[in-house]
Design a protein around this motif. Structure first.
Motif, short mmCIF file in Angstrom:
data_model
loop_
_atom_site.label_atom_id
_atom_site.label_comp_id
_atom_site.label_asym_id
_atom_site.label_seq_id
_atom_site.Cartn_x
_atom_site.Cartn_y
_atom_site.Cartn_z
N PRO A 1 9.91 -0.75 3.62
CA PRO A 1 9.07 -0.57 4.77
C PRO A 1 7.98 -1.90 4.25
O PRO A 1 7.09 -1.75 4.07
CB PRO A 1 8.11 0.23 4.92
N VAL A 2 8.49 -2.28 5.54
CA VAL A 2 7.59 -3.87 6.12
C VAL A 2 6.82 -3.83 7.55
O VAL A 2 7.33 -3.39 8.10
CB VAL A 2 8.12 -4.75 5.64
N THR A 3 5.65 -4.67 7.91
CA THR A 3 4.82 -3.59 8.59
C THR A 3 4.31 -5.37 9.09
O THR A 3 3.68 -5.39 7.86
CB THR A 3 3.83 -2.51 8.78
N ILE B 1 0.49 -0.78 0.40
CA ILE B 1 -0.08 -0.42 0.31
C ILE B 1 -0.04 1.15 0.47
O ILE B 1 1.33 1.28 0.75
CB ILE B 1 -1.02 -0.36 1.08
N ASN B 2 0.96 2.09 -0.80
CA ASN B 2 1.42 3.23 -1.07
C ASN B 2 3.17 2.82 -1.35
O ASN B 2 3.66 1.11 -2.08
CB ASN B 2 1.31 4.12 -0.12
N ASP B 3 3.96 2.78 -0.81
CA ASP B 3 5.36 2.71 -0.44
C ASP B 3 6.22 1.49 0.75
O ASP B 3 6.41 0.40 1.11
CB ASP B 3 6.01 3.59 -0.48
N GLU B 4 4.59 0.93 1.05
CA GLU B 4 4.80 0.00 2.40
C GLU B 4 3.86 -0.96 2.28
O GLU B 4 3.16 -1.89 1.75
CB GLU B 4 4.01 0.93 3.98
N VAL B 5 5.02 -2.27 2.46
CA VAL B 5 4.56 -3.51 2.73
C VAL B 5 3.61 -4.16 3.95
O VAL B 5 4.26 -3.73 5.13
CB VAL B 5 5.46 -4.03 2.83
N ILE B 6 2.72 -4.45 4.21
CA ILE B 6 1.98 -5.15 5.50
C ILE B 6 2.40 -5.76 5.24
O ILE B 6 0.98 -6.52 4.13
CB ILE B 6 0.75 -4.20 5.34
N THR B 7 1.42 -6.96 6.10
CA THR B 7 1.08 -8.88 6.20
C THR B 7 0.72 -8.32 7.56
O THR B 7 1.11 -7.99 8.55
CB THR B 7 2.32 -10.02 6.06
N PRO B 8 -0.52 -10.02 8.05
CA PRO B 8 -0.75 -9.39 9.28
C PRO B 8 0.03 -10.24 10.66
O PRO B 8 0.83 -11.25 9.49
CB PRO B 8 -1.75 -11.06 9.17
N ALA B 9 0.37 -9.86 11.37
CA ALA B 9 1.02 -10.66 12.45
C ALA B 9 0.90 -11.94 12.99
O ALA B 9 -0.61 -11.76 12.78
CB ALA B 9 0.93 -8.94 13.49
N LEU B 10 1.91 -12.65 13.38
CA LEU B 10 1.47 -13.52 13.21
C LEU B 10 0.57 -13.86 14.58
O LEU B 10 0.97 -12.95 15.72
CB LEU B 10 2.61 -14.77 13.84
N ASN B 11 -1.16 -14.15 15.59
CA ASN B 11 -1.14 -14.13 16.32
C ASN B 11 -1.62 -15.51 17.54
O ASN B 11 -2.10 -15.25 17.91
CB ASN B 11 -2.30 -13.33 16.21
N GLY B 12 -1.28 -16.29 16.82
CA GLY B 12 -1.72 -17.53 16.79
C GLY B 12 -2.10 -18.91 15.68
O GLY B 12 -2.15 -19.64 16.53
#
Length: 356
Positions: free
Chosen positions: A273-275, A241-252
């Motif tokens: 940027p990766v979040t 999204i724009n210049d950032e890469v987002i992936t769901p956090a490991l939550n169990g």
């Protein structure tokens, strides 16, 4: 201490198929590895000709679901050497899963030596064409015959191998993903973060329905609110999204994928940027509406890095990047596969080269 592994070579080789016709998981190599657990230890480690297993009808795996597996690959690398990709990661993940399912852990030495010995015995089955590999399926099951809800006291650890091409029939072209709004694959605190056979059984109805609609796979949402993205049935998922890469956090409830970890490490090394955080499906739709959603891709051992060209549910259908593979997706796929094959240096220590 080195494991003693006996080897019985096959007297009748299995049929081989042209590499451009392999598909994924349809054919199996000549041999398999087997070891048995009872009375607190692993015994009779051996490589034998590929063939049926003999299990009692009362075995725990059939009645109480004690079944766990891993998926990993071997490649024919530079100078015709055999490359194993991230075997240490799979050792650790199998151990984590075994603990959750009340199964004995497979010692790291046994796992590693079994994989290496089996791959060497069936090294001629490793494909050489681009996008192909020898897929390994280490599997752990309960085998004690009893009826009663408790952990088995006997187990079987076995490894089979399969020469494979690209996972999806689309090859490396973008795939279409259906967003599952009603069914649930896994919940936090359950088995979603391990490769338990039960996870995949829970996904079959939704994935079958999606394929009837001409979608390659299902995008799962969280079990409580049905709004936060978790993973695709066979891949972790990333959104640029724009210049950032987002992936769901490991939550169990999300599987910690080996290739997911590779993608994150590479992005950080490239200063992209990766979040890792919660991301809702509505956020993705909003980003698409405003032109901020640049790329969507999945990562997994089977698919490596796969571009997503379309996301849809009953009320939405969006096309990402004009249904073209994005530049970042291409770069990640090229980097990971080049490291796997030894075409590029491996600064992360992901590849283990087997000595002949």
């Amino acid at each position: 201490m080195k494991t003693t592994i006996s080897i019985e070579k096959t007297k009748s080789e299995r049929t081989r198929h042209p590499e451009d016709q392999l598909g994924f998981g349809k054919y199996f190599a000549d041999h398999m590895f087997i070891a048995e657990y009872s009375e607190g230890s692993w015994k009779e480690a051996r490589i034998v000709p590929y063939g049926p297993l003999s299990l009692d009808p009362g075995a725990s795996v059939f009645h109480y679901g004690q079944a766990l597996f891993e998926g990993m690959k071997a490649f024919r690398g530079q100078n015709d050497r055999i490359h194993l990709f991230r075997p240490d990661f799979h050792v650790r993940r199998l151990a984590h899963g075994a603990e959750k399912l009340c199964m004995p852990s497979v010692p790291a030495e046994l796992f590693t030596e079994a994989v290496e010995a089996l791959v060497k015995v069936d090294s001629s089955w490793i494909p050489k064409s681009e996008g192909s590999a020898l897929y390994l399926r280490p599997t752990l099951i309960g085998t004690e015959s009893f009826l009663g809800v408790r952990p088995s006291q006997k187990y079987l650890f076995f490894i089979i191998t399969s020469p494979v091409g690209p996972y999806y029939s689309e090859g490396f072209n973008p795939v279409k993903i259906w967003i599952e709004r009603s069914r649930v694959r896994a919940a936090v605190g359950g088995l979603g973060d391990i490769k338990a056979g039960a996870n995949y059984a829970a996904s079959l109805a939704a994935s079958t329905a999606a394929k009837k609609k001409d979608f390659a796979q299902v995008l799962w949402l969280d079990s409580m609110e049905r709004k936060y993205i978790e993973e695709v049935g066979t891949m972790n998922v990333f959104f640029k999204i724009n210049d950032e890469v987002i992936t769901p956090a490991l939550n169990g409830s999300i599987l910690a994928g080996a290739t997911r970890d590779c993608v994150i490490q590479l992005l950080k090394s490239w200063n992209i940027p990766v979040t890792e955080r919660k991301i809702s499906i509505d956020e993705v739709f909003d980003a698409h509406k405003t032109g901020q959603l640049k790329e969507v891709f999945g990562s997994g051992t089977a698919a490596v890095v796969s571009s997503v060209g379309e996301l849809a549910d009953q009320d939405h259908r969006i096309t990402i990047n004009n249904n073209q593979v994005g530049d970042l997706t291409k770069k990640l796929l090229n980097e990971i596969t080049s490291i796997q094959l030894g075409k590029k240096s491996d600064p992360f220590g992901w590849v283990k080269v087997l000595e002949s």
